[in-house]
Enzyme design. Structure first.
Site, PDB file in Angstrom:
ATOM      1  CB  VAL A   1      -0.935  -0.009   1.229  1.00 20.17           C
ATOM      2  CG1 VAL A   1      -1.526   1.385   1.480  1.00 20.17           C
ATOM      3  CG2 VAL A   1      -2.052  -1.035   1.071  1.00 20.17           C
ATOM      4  CB  VAL A   2       3.691   2.327   2.199  1.00 18.30           C
ATOM      5  CG1 VAL A   2       4.699   3.463   2.225  1.00 18.30           C
ATOM      6  CG2 VAL A   2       2.909   2.272   3.516  1.00 18.30           C
TER       7      VAL A   2
ATOM      8  NE  ARG B   1      -9.915 -10.897  17.914  1.00 23.41           N
ATOM      9  CZ  ARG B   1     -10.097 -11.266  16.657  1.00 23.41           C
ATOM     10  NH1 ARG B   1     -10.955 -10.621  15.902  1.00 23.41           N
ATOM     11  NH2 ARG B   1      -9.402 -12.267  16.141  1.00 23.41           N
TER      12      ARG B   1
ATOM     13  CG  ASP C   1     -11.056 -17.278  10.967  1.00 22.44           C
ATOM     14  OD1 ASP C   1     -11.714 -16.590  11.776  1.00 22.44           O
ATOM     15  OD2 ASP C   1     -10.205 -18.107  11.322  1.00 22.44           O
TER      16      ASP C   1
ATOM     17  CE  LYS D   1      -6.680 -44.987   7.478  1.00 23.39           C
ATOM     18  NZ  LYS D   1      -7.324 -43.917   6.701  1.00 23.39           N
TER      19      LYS D   1
END
Ligand code: F6P
Length: 320
Positions: A23-24, A72, A128, A214
């Protein structure tokens, strides 16, 4: 457009620094000034920022975390917090704001967009991968690879001791991480918040696997499915297998971003600055069908991204 503010908000994700750097440097290439607000929405509300130059962001592309810090910030859900952030954007003559974060951050951005003339663009960065409007978020690939590396190690000891391991991965409400990790480690069972599981079904699967020879197995569970300690005990009691639990936790949030996460960071940042340079705001950038696009901020915030349940079905077949 003379000045752009950038902020990282919510849970950090590997690649956020690469996004800040891009961005910068892209903003500077278009003669914009850049202000880096600290600690997410908190910095916008308390007016805590520092000017960022191409030199300020040297040597960070490979670093996990965020040099701007994040938080947050419950105040952003209150009207006075939003008004304060809008006042500070006006106070500093900020024309455009780039929010690097996840769904919670974008909901704050949507509220802010109604209070300010500053154009806002969201850059999806969360492990996420649950942001509507992009097939993949910055940090998701890194978190997947972190979890896969650790679970491959766990599989060694599961095989040696003929044990079942439940491995809890992040994902408080969504199973994107669990489903991709489960499929790519060859998990025998994958548990996600979106699909209510039946304990007896898990016991049956384990008993059938054992009868087929298994003797070890991996259950990948998103943290949002419930009490994995209790589930481990119940599997032991109902199958006779030895069961252990590993909670991967916050290691999935850090580490050097993969090339994939860095690529998305660069491309999303480029799109975000491009939108602002064209005076287009209140959008979320994203990857759709191999292309870097953008959708309306409001649409992203108000639409739940669907989980591809075919991944779970495929994992089932492959774990036979
Ligand atoms: O949003 C990313 C995430 O890592 C989730 O997967 C996890 O449930 C949550 O953040 C943890 O939040 P915190 O960092 O506030 O404990």
């Amino acid at each position: 457009m003379k000045s752009i503010a950038v902020v990282t908000s919510g849970g950090d994700a590997p690649g956020m620094n690469a996004a800040i750097r891009a961005v910068v440097r892209i903003a500077y290439s278009k003669n914009f000034q850049v202000l880096g607000f600290r600690r997410g929405w908190e910095g916008l509300i308390t007016n805590a920022f520092s000017p960022l130059t191409p030199r300020s962001v040297g040597g960070i592309i490979q670093l996990g975390g965020t040099i701007l810090h994040t938080s947050r910030c419950p105040q952003v859900r209150k009207r006075e917090g939003i008004k304060k952030a809008a006042e500070n954007l006006a106070l500093n003559d900020v024309d455009g704001l780039i929010v690097i974060g996840g769904n919670g951050s974008f909901k704050g951005a949507l509220d802010l967009s109604k209070e300010t003339g500053t154009l806002i663009v969201g850059v999806p960065a969360t492990i996420d991968n649950d942001v509507f409007g992009t097939e993949e978020t910055i940090g998701f690939d890194t978190a997947v690879n972190t979890a896969v590396t650790e679970i491959d190690k766990i599989r060694d000891t599961a095989i040696s001791h003929e044990r079942i391991f439940i491995v809890e991965v992040m994902g408080r409400t969504r199973g994107f991480l669990a489903s991709t990790v489960g499929l790519t480690v060859g998990a025998e069972t994958i548990l996600v918040p979106e699909v209510k599981y039946v304990k007896e079904g898990i016991f049956e699967t384990i008993k059938k696997s054992s009868a087929k020879g298994k003797k070890s197995g991996i259950v990948v569970a998103a943290e949002g499915i419930g009490d994995t300690r209790k589930l481990a005990r119940e599997i032991e009691e109902n199958t006779g297998a030895e069961v252990r639990l590993t909670i991967l936790g916050y290691a999935q949030r850090g580490g050097n971003p993969t090339a994939r996460s860095r690529l998305l960071a660069n491309l999303f940042a480029n799109k975000a600055v491009e939108l602002l340079s064209k005076e287009q705001g209140n959008r979320i950038v994203g990857l759709q069908k191999g292309r870097i696009t953008s959708i309306e901020l409001e649409k992203s915030c108000k639409t739940e991204k669907p989980l591809d349940l075919n991944l779970l079905k495929l994992a089932n077949v492959l774990a036979t």
